[in-house]
Design an enzyme around this catalytic site. Structure first.
Site: not given
Length: 247
Positions: A86, A114, A197
């Site tokens: 991820h 991210h 998140t």
């Protein structure tokens, strides 16, 4: 005991490798597992749909207030770096890395990335965002976010990328990386109450978003994105009346 039970999902998701990415129902950023579907993937993730204090957010119209300074005491990071499927995550085993706000100490447990940024500032999205996940003695979380924009090369980013094994869930040991040079010189910040998140989207997380970004070179940003293979940002969530304060 009640407090421990309440904070357990947060601890599982944020301490070490994301537990939800390993033990919980699979989630992602593509196909039927995109963020808008997370709450439907499992009852464990229902907060992703039902929560009223969700992150990330678009930071706009902050209230300026007299707030305590953020004292960052990050030193030399030692632990592991991993592509967990991820994100790129660095797990810190150094007990001397912490930050203090409101007189309370939060130990750094890990930081990850991210791309593009999850939070926005006045509607602006940055190429990347780093999340430094910190935890106090009661298991409560404070996430410090740093925006990353294209510019000069960053020696720490280059060092981390050189150590990263592109193969998923294959950690590499790191030792003595001076993460202080990965932080902006000015620690002015925005602050609000939010959530994780990623699933299970647990709330009760204090968010601090530093105002000053740092730079990575275009090639460093491209390298990170090539590891992710796709965007790994959750869209901004409604504020539902939450206040954002700024120093």
């Amino acid at each position: 005991m009640k407090k421990l039970i309440k904070t357990l999902p947060i601890l599982m998701a944020c301490t070490g490798i994301m537990a939800s990415a390993i033990a919980g129902p699979h989630w992602g950023y593509e196909g039927k597992e995109t963020p808008e579907n997370w709450g439907k993937l499992s009852p464990e993730y229902q907060m992703c749909d039902l929560g009223k204090n969700q992150s990330p957010v678009n930071i706009t119209g902050p209230i300026h207030a007299e707030v305590n300074n953020l004292d960052i005491h990050y030193d030399l990071i030692s632990g592991t770096i991993i592509n967990n499927g991820h994100t790129v995550q660095i797990n810190d085993k150094n007990a001397n890395d912490y930050l203090t706000v409101d007189g309370e100490q939060f130990k750094l447990t890990q930081f990850h990335f991210h791309a593009p940024s999850e939070n926005q500032i006045n509607g602006k999205t940055y190429p990347m965002e780093a999340h430094f996940v910190n935890q106090n003695k009661d298991g409560e979380l404070l996430v410090m976010a740093v925006m990353l924009e294209e510019g000069k090369s960053n020696p720490i980013a280059a060092q981390l990328l050189s150590l990263l094994n592109d193969k998923e869930n294959t950690p590499t040991n790191i030792n003595g990386i001076d993460i202080r040079t990965f932080l902006p010189e000015v620690s002015d910040y925005y602050r609000f109450s939010g959530s994780l998140t990623t699933p299970p989207c647990s709330e009760g997380v204090t968010w601090i978003v530093l105002k000053q970004p740092i730079t990575l070179s275009k090639s460093e940003i491209t390298k990170f994105k090539s590891v992710f293979k796709h965007h790994n940002n959750r869209p901004v969530q409604p504020l539902h009346g939450r206040l954002i304060i700024s120093n």
